[in-house]
Each structure stands twice: as structure tokens, then as C-alpha cells.
Design an enzyme around this catalytic site. Structure first.
Site, PDB file in Angstrom:
ATOM      1  N   GLU A 117     -75.174  87.064 -35.399  1.00 28.39           N
ATOM      2  CA  GLU A 117     -74.925  85.682 -34.975  1.00 28.39           C
ATOM      3  C   GLU A 117     -73.928  84.927 -35.843  1.00 28.39           C
ATOM      4  O   GLU A 117     -74.102  83.735 -36.109  1.00 28.39           O
ATOM      5  CB  GLU A 117     -76.264  84.908 -34.932  1.00 28.39           C
ATOM      6  CG  GLU A 117     -77.224  85.467 -33.919  1.00 28.39           C
ATOM      7  CD  GLU A 117     -78.559  84.744 -33.881  1.00 28.39           C
ATOM      8  OE1 GLU A 117     -79.074  84.537 -32.784  1.00 28.39           O
ATOM      9  OE2 GLU A 117     -79.103  84.404 -34.962  1.00 28.39           O
TER      10      GLU A 117
HETATM   11  C1  ACM Z   1     -81.430  88.186 -34.717  1.00 27.57           C
HETATM   12  O1  ACM Z   1     -82.425  87.988 -34.014  1.00 27.57           O
HETATM   13  N1  ACM Z   1     -80.540  87.219 -34.884  1.00 27.57           N
HETATM   14  C2  ACM Z   1     -81.191  89.460 -35.358  1.00 27.57           C
END
Ligand code: ACM
Length: 714
Positions: free
Chosen positions: A326
Site C-alpha cells: 500500500e
Molecule cells: C495489507 O493488508 N496491507 C498487507
């Protein structure tokens, strides 16, 4: 007035197809249904029982080491705890007469390893149990099986005669605990390690750094834990204590340091590593944030070399997780110097820039003896094949990575923070039956991990989000793929859940603790009735429904409610029984009424309790909904048992009211609504039954009983 007899009859036709599959492992059940979780590779039950009484002793043949001895001692204490028998200490028996003989081929690896042999055999006759394993860890796994076999009748305790051959399907069976968003003291980790060992999980993935907190002491860069943690971090001695505790139980500890995104807490301490000048403050909200390390600056790699050198010495496992998830690269987009760097090096986008970062990190980790692992965002063209891919966005990345020569671990489908029912996780297989991977590619799929992200868990509630659902995931990762019977899983899970309390987990009991606090001294019975039939909203809707920060108390009704309500599942089964099991129609009918009456009777006390506790005011609409569900269900039962179809207006009004009740309140929803809806439909379609085919009836019930459309993920 119509006769009711068609209704159960027609339903029994409909439900005849719903025959549950037998457990797929090789088991013969001469004795009883067993309560083993995970189901072993093979278990052959025989006639006979080994008595477990106060003369129970253990003898060890072959090698014995400290871990083995400690494992036996723990098992003895747990037998004592369950039976209230005081047993002889230690290895008091001689092999000829001991109740349990343990034979270990050797200590196995010095540190828990993904290559450890965890196999064992256990033969129990009416005279003796013999547990054999090539390694100490194999013995530990077998001792857990022995404890799960321990049973009782009216007068005594015993272990049924059985021959078990067992080994895991996957070598990597993990639980990730995010200790960054909400810090979890070491006692929480220890009791969860005990729970993991009880269901044969073997990896604690320790998610140590996040935007919201930096949780490990760094002696090289002490500002990291000093400024990034609000004082809530593990000292290096505590980390060693956890690693040793895990090792005693045959569990590896894989640390994660999330980079280059999810990095606010690093930058609070060291803004000079960031892609924007800062200053930075510890993030208090849930979500995805911009702060990211600057991958273009040499001093960042110099810093990370020193930092990972320190952490590599602290954490003995071969694998080190660098996160990598992310990172949206917004700071990178806005930084002219980073843009210049990308142009000069021909780096075409942020994914490629992150791969550049990963490729710079790889030799650093290698130099410190570590194998790099990261979330599936790091799986980009050019990523060296030695990096392990941790798949979380969907199972596709895992298979694709395996095909391209990468090892991988699956977490997509095992996100226990999403509050999905156990059955959803249980049916996710790292290598499903229809997988097209070759044997060589399949061998690269190391296993899976349940993920406990901690936006909404405190030390008081985290166990209830992890357990017992994670026991079913543990089974998926240990047992043969063919072990898929959901009813049998839920039956064994209920037993397993109670046994998990024996190791100190608080998932069952803390609900009452939380409710007592809310009830301010009143009897919590009615509140328990309410909370037993609601679940926290699924996916990540909690934050939309009931916004909170990382500093908010997690002591509301939503925190007391648990995922996958047993009461809701039992109610659904009772309603199904009513509508499908003609010979026992009256008995089912009485059960359904009893449950609905209990809901209705809770109402007045609930209202009084809500009136006297401001923290419970948000529960008022839920109490009204419960009353609505009870009244509607009882009215429907009245029509059904009189065989009298209600007016269309009644049906429409009731279904509309149920739609209102289906809207979450205080972040909670009623999983029992679909069963009440089924009763309304059953009542109102009575007159049509004669004309409808079973298939048409089934389709109708299904369409009308479907829950309202869910809002998507945030
Ligand atoms: C995640 O759930 N951002 C690995």
C-alpha cells in the site's frame, strides 16, 4: 385453514441434497466422533480406552532435551487442569509401565525452521500410549494431539485407542499479529503462542512497525522507539523472551518492518529519511497514508544497513518481512528530486521505483543472513526470485508467483480482522483442488497465515478476533485438502474453543468482562442475549459506521460482540430443522419458539439497563430490533403452526421491518435476520405450497432470505 403437513414434507425434499460430506482424511471411527483439530493425516480408532487417572506417568525413550522436558511438563499441567487429578511430576514412569511413552529421534533444528520435520505417530492401546517422532517439535505436535484426545465419561477420564500417523500439509502455518496499531503486551503474545501451539501453528509473524507505532527497541537508532511508540514498545530483552517462548513451542518468529510506505512512525524519529521534509507525527487514524522513505538517497540505505544488521542479530529466523504494501507513492510524485532521479535512471513508474528500493534492500538483508519476504505489491517484473511473496490481495498472486519460480505464503482469505465467519476462511485453500500448478510449482507454496490487523483490537479483545476462527485456518494448513466438512468443523471448533481457554486465552470469557463494565452492576443476562445474536459489521465498514482513532477506548458493545455468532448459527440450524425435518416438526417448533421468547423477554431489562448506562445508549435501536425480530418470528410461528396463511399486508410490513432491522446500528448487525425472514416467507407462502415445485420453493426462499446488499470496502 390448511394442514401444516405439506410444509415439513416439502422442505425435507428440498434439503435432502444437503448431505454433509464425510471428513476427507483417512479416519475410521470405531470409537466415537473425535474432537481433533487439526484433523491428522490418518487416524484409525480401535475398540478400547487408555484410562487417565492419578497414576498417569510419562517415560521418555531416546533423546531428551530441555524443550522436550518442558513440553511434557506443560502437557502434564494441562491434563491436571482438565481432570483435577494431581499427577506425578516430570518423567516419573519407566517405559514398561508408563501411561505415555515418548520416543524422540533427536532434538531437530536448534531454532525452529521452515525445514523442520514435524511428523509424529501416536499409538494408544488400553494399556499404554506411545508417541514417536523424529524431532522434539514432532513430539510437541503429538502431545497436543494426545491432549485433544483426552475425553471423559460419567466416571473417569480416558484416551480412546487409536493409531495416528500425522504430518503437516504445509510447512508455513502462521498467525500475523499487528502490534503497531494497538500495542499488545508480551502476556498477550505468550498466551497466543500457546494457542498457536495447541492447534499446531508454527509461525508468529510479528508486524512491528506501522504509521501508528514503532514497537521494537533499537539501540542503534533509539529515537525510533522513543519517539515513534508513545512508550509502548518491546525492549530487545522482551523480544528475546518472546522468541525463546515461541521456540519452546516449535514456533518461528518472523519480524516485519513495513517499508517504504506505512512508515510514519519511522519518520517521526528520522524525518531526514522521508520523501517530504516533515515534521511528522504518529498517525492516530486508520487508513493508508502518504509518508514513505526516500528510495533515491544513499543515506537511507546506509541507515537501513545498520538497522537491519541490528535486527538480524536480534531475530534468529532466516526470513525477514519488509512489508512493501500500500505505498501509493504520493510523496514520490511531489518530490522533484525523486522525479529527476527516476528520469535519470529510466525508472518508469512508482512500482518500478519500489522494485529499485527492494533490489537495493535485498543485498543488505542477504549480507545479514536473511531471506527477504514482502506483501504481494513487491511482486513486480525484475524482482529477484529469491524473495518470498506474501499474497494478500487475492490468491492469484500466489499461483502466479509460484509459476514464475517464487516461493509464497497465502493470507488472502485468512484476514480474520474482516470479521467473516469461520466457514469463509476454512474453504480457502492455498492450493485448491482445481489448481493447475505442477508439483514443482506447488512445492513453492509454503503455506498461509491468518492476519490479525489491530486497528480495532485491544489486549482485552484481540483473542476474541483471533480465536477460535484461527483454529480452523490452522486445520486448513495442516490437514489433508479433503478435510472440508463444515458441520463437523464447527462441531470440533466448539470443543477446541473451550480447550483454547485452558492455555489462558480470553476469547470466550472477556465478553462477560466487557458487558459487566457496560452494565454498571446490573445482571448482564439480557445484554448477553442481545450480544449473542449480533456481530460487528464486516470488512472495513466499522470505521464508516462508528469512526474511532487508535486512541479511542475499545470497550463498547461492538467490542464485546464476536465474529461468527454461535447463537445465530444454531438458530439458523433450528429454523432449517423446522422447515425440513418433518418427523420432528413439533420439537423444532418448540425450540424456535423458546429462542424467540428469550429474545422477547430480554427486552424490558435491556431497556432499563440502557436507560441507566450512557455507554449503552447506542444499543437502544438494537434492543428495539431484537424485540421486532422476536415479535415477527413468534407471529410467523403462530401462522405456521396453525397452517394459516397471513394477509399479504402482514408479510409486506414484516419484511419491510426486517429490512430496517438489517441496517447496522452502533457498528453491529443481526446475522439472525435471514432466518426470521425465512419464517415470514414460510408462513406467507403456505397457501402456495401445493402448487410449487420444490425447486421453485427453494429459489423463492433463497431470494427472499438473502441479506441486503452490502456496501463495498472502503
Ligand atoms: C495489507 O493488508 N496491507 C498487507
Amino acid at each position: 385453514m390448511r394442514s401444516i403437513t405439506y410444509l415439513p414434507l416439502i422442505f425435507s425434499l428440498l434439503c435432502a441434497v444437503n448431505v454433509s460430506a464425510q471428513s476427507g482424511a483417512e479416519t475410521t471411527t470405531a470409537a466415537t466422533q473425535h474432537n481433533l483439530m487439526p484433523v491428522p493425516l490418518s487416524a484409525r480408532f480401535n475398540a478400547g480406552r487408555l484410562p487417565v487417572n492419578k497414576s498417569f506417568t510419562v517415560a521418555v525413550r531416546g533423546q531428551v532435551d530441555d524443550r522436550l522436558q518442558a513440553g511434557i511438563d506443560r502437557a502434564l499441567r494441562r491434563i491436571e487442569g482438565r481432570t483435577v487429578l494431581e499427577l506425578a511430576r516430570g518423567r516419573a514412569g519407566d517405559a514398561a509401565t508408563a501411561t505415555l511413552v515418548v520416543e524422540s529421534g533427536g532434538p531437530g533444528k536448534a531454532m525452529p525452521s521452515v525445514e523442520e520435520d514435524e511428523s509424529y505417530s501416536l499409538e494408544v492401546s488400553d494399556r499404554q500410549a506411545v508417541l514417536k517422532a523424529p524431532t522434539t517439535v514432532g513430539v510437541l505436535r503429538g502431545l497436543e494431539t494426545f491432549l485433544q484426545l483426552l475425553d471423559s465419561d460419567r466416571d473417569s477420564y480416558f484416551v480412546p485407542a487409536v493409531q495416528i500417523q500425522d504430518r503437516p500439509r504445509f510447512p508455513w502455518r502462521g498467525l500475523m499479529i499487528d502490534v503497531a496499531r494497538h500495542f499488545q503486551p508480551i502476556e498477550v503474545l505468550k498466551r497466543n503462542l500457546d494457542g498457536m501451539a495447541a492447534v499446531k501453528l508454527n509461525v508468529l509473524h510479528w508486524h512491528l512497525t506501522e504509521d501508528q507505532g514503532f514497537r521494537i527497541e533499537s539501540k542503534k537508532f533509539p529515537r525510533l522507539h522513543q519517539l515513534g511508540s508513545d512508550g509502548l514498545y518491546y525492549t530487545q530483552d522482551q523480544a528475546r523472551e518472546i522468541i525463546a517462548y515461541a521456540r519452546e513451542r516449535g514456533i518461528r518468529v518472523v519480524p516485519e518492518f513495513d517499508l517504504p510506505g506505512h512508515a510514519t512512525s519511522w519518520l517521526v524519529a528520522h524525518p531526514e529519511l522521508g520523501s517530504a521534509p516533515g515534521p511528522y507525527t504518529i498517525e492516530r487514524r486508520p487508513g493508508i497514508f502518504e509518508p514513505a522513505l526516500d528510495p533515491t538517497r544513499e543515506e537511507v540505505y546506509k541507515f537501513l544497513d545498520t538497522f537491519f544488521g541490528e535486527m538480524a542479530a536480534l531475530f534468529p529466523d532466516t526470513y525477514l518481512h519488509i512489508g512493501g504494501d500500500e505505498n501509493e507513492g504520493k510523496q514520490w510524485d511531489r518530490n522533484p528530486q525523486i522525479q529527476e532521479f527516476m528520469k535519470a535512471k529510466g525508472i518508469k513508474d512508482n512500482h518500478a521505483l519500489q522494485t529499485y528500493f527492494n533490489k537495493r534492500l535485498l543485498p543488505i538483508l542477504k549480507k545479514h543472513g536473511k531471506t527477504m519476504m514482502g506483501w504481494d505489491e513487491i511482486f513486480q517484473p525484475d524482482l529477484p526470485q529469491e524473495v518470498v511473496i506474501h499474497s494478500w490481495r487475492g490468491p492469484g498472486a500466489l499461483a502466479e508467483a509460484a509459476r514464475k519460480g517464487y516461493k509464497g505464503v497465502l493470507s488472502a482469505g485468512y484476514y480474520i480482522d474482516l470479521i467473516f465467519p469461520t466457514s469463509d476462511h476454512y474453504t480457502v485453500d492455498p492450493i485448491p483442488a482445481d489448481s493447475t500448478l505442477t508439483a514443482e510449482e506447488s512445492a513453492r507454496v509454503l503455506g498461509g497465515e491468518a492476519t490479525m490487523w489491530s486497528e480495532w483490537v485491544s489486549p482485552d479483545t484481540i483473542d476474541s478476533r483471533i480465536w477460535p476462527r484461527t483454529a480452523a485456518i490452522a486445520e486448513r494448513l495442516w490437514s489433508p485438502r479433503t478435510v472440508t466438512d463444515l458441520d463437523d468443523m464447527y462441531r470440533r471448533l466448539a470443543v477446541t474453543s473451550v480447550r483454547l481457554e485452558e492455555v489462558g486465552l480470553t476469547h470466550e470469557k472477556n465478553q462477560a468482562v466487557l458487558l459487566r463494565r457496560l452494565a454498571q452492576g446490573r445482571n448482564i443476562g439480557p445484554l448477553q442475549t442481545l450480544v449473542s445474536v449480533v456481530e460487528p459489521v464486516k470488512e472495513y465498514r466499522r470505521n464508516q459506521q462508528r469512526p474511532q482513532t487508535m486512541l479511542s477506548p475499545l470497550t463498547g458493545l461492538i467490542d464485546a460482540a464476536r465474529p461468527d455468532s454461535d447463537s445465530a448459527r444454531r438458530f439458523a440450524a433450528t429454523v432449517d430443522g423446522l422447515l425440513s425435518d418433518a418427523p420432528r416438526f413439533e420439537a423444532h417448533s418448540q425450540q424456535v419458539r423458546n429462542i424467540l421468547t428469550q429474545w422477547r423477554n430480554a427486552g424490558p431489562e435491556l431497556e432499563a439497563m440502557i436507560d441507566s448506562s450512557p455507554a449503552l445508549h447506542e444499543a437502544r435501536p438494537l434492543a428495539r430490533d431484537l424485540d421486532e425480530l422476536a415479535t415477527t418470528g413468534l407471529e410467523a410461528m403462530s401462522y405456521i403452526s396453525r397452517g394459516m396463511a397471513p394477509a399479504t399486508e402482514w408479510r409486506n410490513a414484516r419484511l419491510a421491518a426486517l429490512d430496517q432491522a438489517a441496517k447496522p446500528k452502533a457498528g453491529l448487525e443481526f446475522p439472525v435476520i435471514s432466518s426470521v425472514r425465512q419464517l415470514v416467507i414460510a408462513a406467507s407462502e403456505l397457501h402456495q405450497l401445493k402448487q410449487m415445485t420444490p425447486a421453485a420453493w427453494k429459489a423463492l426462499v433463497k431470494s427472499l432470505a438473502a441479506p441486503p446488499k452490502q456496501i463495498g470496502k472502503q
